[in-house]
Design an enzyme around this catalytic site. Structure first.
Site, PDB file in Angstrom:
ATOM      1  N   ARG A  33      45.373  25.972  41.390  1.00  0.00           N
ATOM      2  CA  ARG A  33      45.657  26.751  40.189  1.00  0.00           C
ATOM      3  C   ARG A  33      47.144  27.083  40.206  1.00  0.00           C
ATOM      4  O   ARG A  33      47.545  28.195  40.506  1.00  0.00           O
ATOM      5  CB  ARG A  33      44.790  28.019  40.158  1.00  0.00           C
ATOM      6  CG  ARG A  33      43.313  27.704  39.995  1.00  0.00           C
ATOM      7  CD  ARG A  33      42.520  28.936  39.627  1.00  0.00           C
ATOM      8  NE  ARG A  33      42.252  29.763  40.787  1.00  0.00           N
ATOM      9  CZ  ARG A  33      41.614  30.936  40.734  1.00  0.00           C
ATOM     10  NH1 ARG A  33      41.189  31.389  39.581  1.00  0.00           N
ATOM     11  NH2 ARG A  33      41.404  31.632  41.821  1.00  0.00           N
ATOM     12  N   ARG A  82      35.438  42.050  45.570  1.00  0.00           N
ATOM     13  CA  ARG A  82      36.635  41.868  44.753  1.00  0.00           C
ATOM     14  C   ARG A  82      36.310  41.956  43.259  1.00  0.00           C
ATOM     15  O   ARG A  82      37.189  42.244  42.453  1.00  0.00           O
ATOM     16  CB  ARG A  82      37.283  40.505  45.042  1.00  0.00           C
ATOM     17  CG  ARG A  82      37.940  40.383  46.404  1.00  0.00           C
ATOM     18  CD  ARG A  82      38.615  39.026  46.570  1.00  0.00           C
ATOM     19  NE  ARG A  82      39.412  38.722  45.383  1.00  0.00           N
ATOM     20  CZ  ARG A  82      39.298  37.607  44.674  1.00  0.00           C
ATOM     21  NH1 ARG A  82      38.410  36.693  45.016  1.00  0.00           N
ATOM     22  NH2 ARG A  82      40.064  37.407  43.626  1.00  0.00           N
ATOM     23  N   LYS A  92      37.491  43.529  35.305  1.00  0.00           N
ATOM     24  CA  LYS A  92      38.453  43.326  36.391  1.00  0.00           C
ATOM     25  C   LYS A  92      39.662  42.529  35.910  1.00  0.00           C
ATOM     26  O   LYS A  92      40.818  42.923  36.106  1.00  0.00           O
ATOM     27  CB  LYS A  92      37.786  42.591  37.556  1.00  0.00           C
ATOM     28  CG  LYS A  92      38.759  42.164  38.663  1.00  0.00           C
ATOM     29  CD  LYS A  92      38.059  41.388  39.751  1.00  0.00           C
ATOM     30  CE  LYS A  92      37.912  39.919  39.432  1.00  0.00           C
ATOM     31  NZ  LYS A  92      39.075  39.106  39.844  1.00  0.00           N
ATOM     32  N   LEU A  96      52.768  26.859  34.720  1.00  0.00           N
ATOM     33  CA  LEU A  96      52.745  27.250  33.311  1.00  0.00           C
ATOM     34  C   LEU A  96      53.376  28.628  33.107  1.00  0.00           C
ATOM     35  O   LEU A  96      54.028  28.874  32.082  1.00  0.00           O
ATOM     36  CB  LEU A  96      51.317  27.238  32.770  1.00  0.00           C
ATOM     37  CG  LEU A  96      50.603  25.879  32.772  1.00  0.00           C
ATOM     38  CD1 LEU A  96      49.230  26.000  32.152  1.00  0.00           C
ATOM     39  CD2 LEU A  96      51.427  24.829  32.034  1.00  0.00           C
TER      40      LEU A  96
END
Length: 422
Positions: free
Chosen positions: A123, A400, A22, A127
């Site tokens: 999260r 998912r 995934k 970056l």
């Protein structure tokens, strides 16, 4: 809303095919935005997250066709109509941010909503943005969107990630393929999904060296062409199904599995008393004794123990002989499955980023609730070893990341079924 009902106690024997990864596929799909030529992905997993990414790419004007029962994806971005990824789609999945780098690199501008996803701690996407800025992007955050532009195109640059980030590495790597000059990315993620993306981009004409190490060098090209690429096997699904016979007993062969994808995890299973045999078709797994031994686990970036297998490993440790300590160093708030396992009789003590698990002889079936993707499958695994019935609710998380769990485990003898919601 669907649930999964597990009646524990059955040994597992048989084989389970491991789907394409995934997390690899979700990075490979946006690569279509880098070129106007066709990109074909084989061994694609059939998951709701893949459908979400399909919806997002189509909203930008990309064309996608699903072939061979969803296992082949044909993508084309020859005539994009938008460079704006809307909140209503992006909020459903964090991987949506991966359209940012390709859109910016090819078109010189992009607007992408800040993403959503599993509630397992902060999260941030900083970056991603800092890496793109190192390539000359101008970034502005306003109204919940990332507004990025590079009117004259991106230029090669040097960027050292202050923290290892898989998603940020993927985003900046894709953008750098079309930047003028040479880009050097340091302290990058080394996961197999990164190597797989680099292989696909190279097949599309990119010039990339160092994927799989902590430094990647990219020599920008003016354009990429089409390619056909097979998605690497899903190491998290592999590890999950390797745990099933370890928890329930029996012997299961995971088709398509490779030890190189899962070495640190396999070492812990071996220490716990689980046999792993490499076969011509994959990995065959069986439990040596009636009960596994407790082992300590610390999650780390690849090649360390994967954070995405921590919840499943905790399920195994719940019935192990002895006391184990699981330390989560990647994401905060990733022990939300612990209270649900405790409803099944597990003995777990959570303090910050550590969970101490005292193994019990047997878990008891109970109604439980999935809090995120990996937690949901950990509860199913626990149900395999529990007395009586375990009803796992809110399994939309499960869909998912795992295709047809009930069918794959059921084919090996598990007493498991999906209960359709209203």
């Amino acid at each position: 809303m669907d649930s999964i009902l597990v009646r524990g106690g059955a040994e597992l024997n048989g084989e389970i095919p491991i789907a394409g990864a995934k997390n690899a596929c979700l990075a490979l799909m946006p690569a279509t935005l880098l070129t106007d030529a066709p990109l074909t992905l084989t061994n694609a997993p059939r998951l709701s997250d893949i459908r979400t990414m399909t919806t997002l790419l189509r909203s930008l004007g990309a064309e996608l066709s699903s072939l061979q029962d969803g296992k082949v994806l044909a993508l084309s971005s020859h005539d994009l109509t938008s460079q704006r990824a809307e909140y209503d789609i992006v909020r459903k999945m964090r991987a949506s941010i991966l359209v940012l780098g390709p859109l910016l690199a090819r078109h010189g501008h992009a607007e992408v909503s800040l993403p959503g996803g599993c509630a397992i701690g902060a999260r941030p996407v900083d970056l991603h943005l800092k890496g793109l800025e190192a390539l000359g992007a101008e970034i502005d955050l306003r109204d919940g969107y990332v507004h990025a532009k590079a009117p004259g195109g991106l230029t090669g640059g040097v960027f050292e990630f202050p923290l290892v980030s898989v998603g940020a590495t993927e985003n900046v790597l894709m953008a750098a393929t079309l930047a003028r000059g040479t880009s050097v990315l340091r302290n990058v993620a080394r996961e197999p999904e990164i190597v797989d993306l680099a292989r696909c981009l190279t097949a599309m004409g990119a010039r990339i060296e160092g994927a799989g190490t902590d430094t990647i060098t990219i020599e920008g090209v003016t354009a990429l062409h089409g390619a056909t690429h097979a998605v690497v096997a899903d190491r998290i699904e592999l590890g999950t199904y390797m745990l099933a016979p370890a928890i329930a007993g029996g012997s299961v062969e995971c088709l398509g599995g490779r030890m190189s994808l899962i070495a640190a995890f396999a070492e812990k299973l071996d220490a716990a008393g689980v046999d792993i045999e490499e076969t011509p078709r994959g990995l065959k797994v069986s439990r040596r004794n009636n009960r596994v031994r407790a082992v300590d686990v610390v999650t780390e970036p690849f090649p360390g123990f994967p954070t995405d297998l921590q919840a499943q490993m905790m399920a195994l440790m719940c019935t192990a002989d002895g006391v184990s300590v699981l330390e989560e160093r990647i994401f905060e708030n990733r022990f939300m499955h612990a209270p649900e396992l405790m409803r099944m009789g597990a003995k777990i003590d959570v303090h910050g980023g550590q969970a101490t698990v005292t193994g019990v002889a047997r878990l008891k079936g109970a109604p439980v609730m999935a809090t995120d993707l990996r937690a949901s499958v950990s509860l199913i695994l626990a149900g395999l070893a529990a007395e009586g019935e375990t009803l796992v609710n809110r399994v939309y998380h499960l869909d998912r990341g795992y295709e047809t769990v009930e069918q794959k485990l059921g084919a090996c003898g598990a007493d498991i079924e999906r209960v359709k919601g209203e």
